[in-house]
Write a protein that holds these residues in place. Structure first.
Motif, PDB file in Angstrom:
ATOM      1  N   GLN A  71      43.535  41.714   0.694  1.00 31.50           N
ATOM      2  CA  GLN A  71      44.300  40.991   1.722  1.00 31.50           C
ATOM      3  C   GLN A  71      43.751  41.277   3.108  1.00 31.50           C
ATOM      4  N   LEU A  72      43.363  42.535   3.375  1.00 38.88           N
ATOM      5  CA  LEU A  72      42.805  42.859   4.681  1.00 38.88           C
ATOM      6  C   LEU A  72      41.447  42.200   4.862  1.00 38.88           C
ATOM      7  N   LEU A  73      40.647  42.180   3.799  1.00 37.28           N
ATOM      8  CA  LEU A  73      39.358  41.498   3.867  1.00 37.28           C
ATOM      9  C   LEU A  73      39.548  40.026   4.194  1.00 37.28           C
ATOM     10  N   CYS A  74      40.491  39.371   3.496  1.00 40.38           N
ATOM     11  CA  CYS A  74      40.768  37.952   3.744  1.00 40.38           C
ATOM     12  C   CYS A  74      41.165  37.720   5.195  1.00 40.38           C
ATOM     13  N   SER A  75      42.111  38.510   5.673  1.00 39.38           N
ATOM     14  CA  SER A  75      42.647  38.239   7.016  1.00 39.38           C
ATOM     15  C   SER A  75      41.663  38.649   8.100  1.00 39.38           C
ATOM     16  N   ASN A  76      40.894  39.723   7.892  1.00 46.64           N
ATOM     17  CA  ASN A  76      39.861  40.096   8.862  1.00 46.64           C
ATOM     18  C   ASN A  76      38.853  38.971   9.031  1.00 46.64           C
ATOM     19  N   TRP A  77      38.420  38.430   7.911  1.00 51.60           N
ATOM     20  CA  TRP A  77      37.451  37.350   7.967  1.00 51.60           C
ATOM     21  C   TRP A  77      38.057  36.100   8.598  1.00 51.60           C
ATOM     22  N   ALA A  78      39.301  35.807   8.259  1.00 58.05           N
ATOM     23  CA  ALA A  78      39.941  34.613   8.796  1.00 58.05           C
ATOM     24  C   ALA A  78      40.100  34.706  10.314  1.00 58.05           C
ATOM     25  N   VAL A  79      40.442  35.892  10.820  1.00 56.58           N
ATOM     26  CA  VAL A  79      40.589  36.053  12.270  1.00 56.58           C
ATOM     27  C   VAL A  79      39.264  35.758  12.965  1.00 56.58           C
ATOM     28  N   GLY A  80      38.176  36.309  12.438  1.00 54.80           N
ATOM     29  CA  GLY A  80      36.876  36.057  13.044  1.00 54.80           C
ATOM     30  C   GLY A  80      36.490  34.596  13.015  1.00 54.80           C
ATOM     31  N   ALA A  81      36.804  33.916  11.913  1.00 49.61           N
ATOM     32  CA  ALA A  81      36.449  32.500  11.797  1.00 49.61           C
ATOM     33  C   ALA A  81      37.251  31.644  12.769  1.00 49.61           C
ATOM     34  N   VAL A  82      38.540  31.931  12.898  1.00 51.53           N
ATOM     35  CA  VAL A  82      39.410  31.077  13.708  1.00 51.53           C
ATOM     36  C   VAL A  82      39.185  31.290  15.195  1.00 51.53           C
ATOM     37  N   LYS A  83      38.840  32.503  15.597  1.00 48.35           N
ATOM     38  CA  LYS A  83      38.650  32.770  17.021  1.00 48.35           C
ATOM     39  C   LYS A  83      37.506  31.951  17.612  1.00 48.35           C
ATOM     40  N   ASP A  84      36.601  31.476  16.766  1.00 49.84           N
ATOM     41  CA  ASP A  84      35.466  30.696  17.265  1.00 49.84           C
ATOM     42  C   ASP A  84      35.808  29.250  17.570  1.00 49.84           C
ATOM     43  N   GLY A  85      36.993  28.790  17.233  1.00 57.46           N
ATOM     44  CA  GLY A  85      37.295  27.390  17.519  1.00 57.46           C
ATOM     45  C   GLY A  85      38.641  26.933  17.020  1.00 57.46           C
ATOM     46  N   GLY A  86      39.476  27.868  16.633  1.00 53.69           N
ATOM     47  CA  GLY A  86      40.778  27.485  16.120  1.00 53.69           C
ATOM     48  C   GLY A  86      41.777  27.244  17.237  1.00 53.69           C
ATOM     49  N   SER A  87      42.886  26.616  16.883  1.00 52.83           N
ATOM     50  CA  SER A  87      43.968  26.403  17.843  1.00 52.83           C
ATOM     51  C   SER A  87      44.740  27.699  18.043  1.00 52.83           C
ATOM     52  N   ARG A  88      45.582  27.731  19.055  1.00 54.16           N
ATOM     53  CA  ARG A  88      46.397  28.923  19.287  1.00 54.16           C
ATOM     54  C   ARG A  88      47.338  29.159  18.113  1.00 54.16           C
ATOM     55  N   GLN A  89      47.866  28.093  17.512  1.00 53.08           N
ATOM     56  CA  GLN A  89      48.745  28.249  16.361  1.00 53.08           C
ATOM     57  C   GLN A  89      47.988  28.882  15.200  1.00 53.08           C
ATOM     58  N   GLU A  90      46.752  28.450  14.976  1.00 52.31           N
ATOM     59  CA  GLU A  90      45.945  29.010  13.897  1.00 52.31           C
ATOM     60  C   GLU A  90      45.647  30.485  14.152  1.00 52.31           C
ATOM     61  N   ILE A  91      45.318  30.805  15.403  1.00 50.13           N
ATOM     62  CA  ILE A  91      45.029  32.201  15.740  1.00 50.13           C
ATOM     63  C   ILE A  91      46.250  33.072  15.492  1.00 50.13           C
ATOM     64  N   ARG A  92      47.430  32.587  15.914  1.00 49.57           N
ATOM     65  CA  ARG A  92      48.647  33.372  15.676  1.00 49.57           C
ATOM     66  C   ARG A  92      48.896  33.576  14.184  1.00 49.57           C
ATOM     67  N   ALA A  93      48.649  32.535  13.379  1.00 49.53           N
ATOM     68  CA  ALA A  93      48.893  32.627  11.936  1.00 49.53           C
ATOM     69  C   ALA A  93      48.016  33.698  11.291  1.00 49.53           C
ATOM     70  N   VAL A  94      46.729  33.742  11.645  1.00 52.05           N
ATOM     71  CA  VAL A  94      45.852  34.719  10.994  1.00 52.05           C
ATOM     72  C   VAL A  94      46.085  36.122  11.546  1.00 52.05           C
ATOM     73  N   LEU A  95      46.472  36.246  12.811  1.00 51.11           N
ATOM     74  CA  LEU A  95      46.793  37.570  13.336  1.00 51.11           C
ATOM     75  C   LEU A  95      48.041  38.138  12.664  1.00 51.11           C
TER      76      LEU A  95
END
Length: 420
Positions: free
Chosen positions: A186-210
């Motif tokens: 789960q930490l691997l999934c969310s760590n990777w997702a945070v890095g992916a979303v910070k490059d171009g995701g919306s604020r809602q997406e960033i909040r969801a992965v954080l």
């Protein structure tokens, strides 16, 4: 992973499919996934995977009826078919989009109260005929089989599907943890997702992965990191005027503080979260916060207030139909009843909780509940406790190492007290 060569004289249709399969990073294969990659229909490839299995190039997955490469070996690409990078990327994106849509469909079946973040494909096509699930059991079996695929998709993120794959890893982490809890994954999934979303995701997406990463960090004992992520969500949510995420952030912060043994500051954060969640009108979210407020009262040595909060939480969870968290509330209620010197009522609640956990096939949680049940039995019931603990140890497997250790210790203690 080792490789072996495809046999000579392979029929053209099988060779075409095989050349695609070796490009895909997925550990578990199925007709819908392959059809999406080929931009075809599942019916058109339905007999292809069994034919490849007949030739020893694939094998049936032992429990799911899906397919995988035998003994973790992957067929080498056919030398006569050099890859076209553009076409390969299209196939990869179609396959990942199909898998994502299927994961989200499973998440909605298993946890309809989750709020999936909608992701629009940023290229010219959407998923082809994603899976539909006619029951929770169907969705659960499929999700469990996807554990290897989650890691494979993350490992292949460099192939430029990160703008879509992060949502799949988030869906996977939120559905897998109930039936196959592995905080490291789960930490691997969310760590990777945070890095992916910070490059171009919306604020809602960033909040969801954080938020997802805060929960995963808490599960592995990284309480400071969990609080930092929750604090970042709160900052963004207050800037954007998102009440729901304001409540979620305070709840996540309280959860980290409670796990770290800081019950009083945790209760303060939960009280703030409760006010926001009641204002939003999300009954399930209110119930989960009340559940943890109850645990704060228990940690503070006030079991009666704990019992009152847990009773409210249990009733709300029953009303919204969340059997899994209703079972959690029952199990914690039982432990508070034991604190109050009511072992008969505690055992009755634990039995109800175990039945609910079994009903949603949350096996590791069922095993945890059974461990509590076994150690709550009166001393005279040694044989029943022995059998319950044995079942719990078998069910834990490699999923909950801490709880398995506790069960083994309890099992050893009961072994010494067994009747001759």
């Amino acid at each position: 992973m080792s490789h072996f060569s495809a046999p000579p004289g392979l029929p053209d249709d099988l060779a075409d499919v095989l050349s695609v399969l070796v490009e895909l990073p997925f550990a578990v294969l199925e007709p819908g996934l392959v059809a999406a990659a080929l931009d075809s229909s599942p019916d058109a490839v339905a007999d292809t995977l069994p034919r490849l299995a007949d030739l020893g190039l694939l094998q049936a997955h032992p429990t799911t009826g899906l397919w995988e490469f035998p003994n973790e070996r992957r067929v080498s690409p056919l030398p006569a078919r050099p890859p076209d990078p553009g076409a390969q990327l299209d196939r990869l994106q179609r396959a990942v989009a199909w898998w994502l849509a299927s994961l989200v469909a499973a998440e909605r079946q298993l946890a309809p109260w989750h709020r999936p973040v909608a992701i629009a494909p940023r290229w010219g096509h959407g998923p082809a005929q994603p899976l539909t699930f006619d029951s929770s059991e169907h969705a659960r079996a499929w999700v469990v089989a996807q554990a290897g695929n989650v890691i494979a998709v993350i490992a292949g993120a460099a192939l430029r599907w990160d703008h879509i794959a992060w949502r799949a890893t988030l869906a996977a982490s939120r559905t897998l943890w109930r039936v196959r809890p592995d905080p490291g994954v789960q930490l691997l999934c969310s760590n990777w997702a945070v890095g992916a979303v910070k490059d171009g995701g919306s604020r809602q997406e960033i909040r969801a992965v954080l938020l997802a990463r805060s929960g995963a960090a808490r599960q592995v004992g990284q309480y400071s990191d969990a609080c930092d992520d929750a604090d970042a969500v709160l900052y963004f949510a207050e800037e954007d005027g998102d009440k729901r995420h304001r409540g979620d952030a305070r709840h996540a912060m309280g959860s980290a503080l409670l796990a770290a043994g800081r019950a009083e500051p945790a209760r303060e954060r939960f009280t703030e979260a409760l006010a926001v969640r009641e204002e939003v009108g999300d009954e399930r979210a209110v119930a989960l916060t009340r559940l943890l407020i109850g645990l704060c009262h228990r940690e503070a040595g006030d079991p009666r207030r704990a019992l009152a909060e847990l009773d409210v939480a249990r009733g709300l969870l029953a009303r919204v139909g969340d059997q899994f968290d209703q079972a959690r509330a029952l199990a914690y209620t039982a432990r508070v009843r034991a604190d109050l010197g009511a072992p008969v009522e505690a055992v009755a609640d634990l039995k109800k909780a175990a039945t609910l956990f079994a009903g949603v096939r949350a096996d590791p949680w069922w095993a945890r509940c059974v461990t509590w049940l076994a150690t709550s039995h009166p001393d005279a019931v040694h044989e029943r406790a022995w059998h319950l603990l044995t079942e719990a140890v078998q069910a834990f497997g490699d999923n909950y190492h801490v709880d398995q250790t506790a069960a083994l210790a309890a099992l050893a203690a009961h072994a010494k007290r067994r009747r001759p």
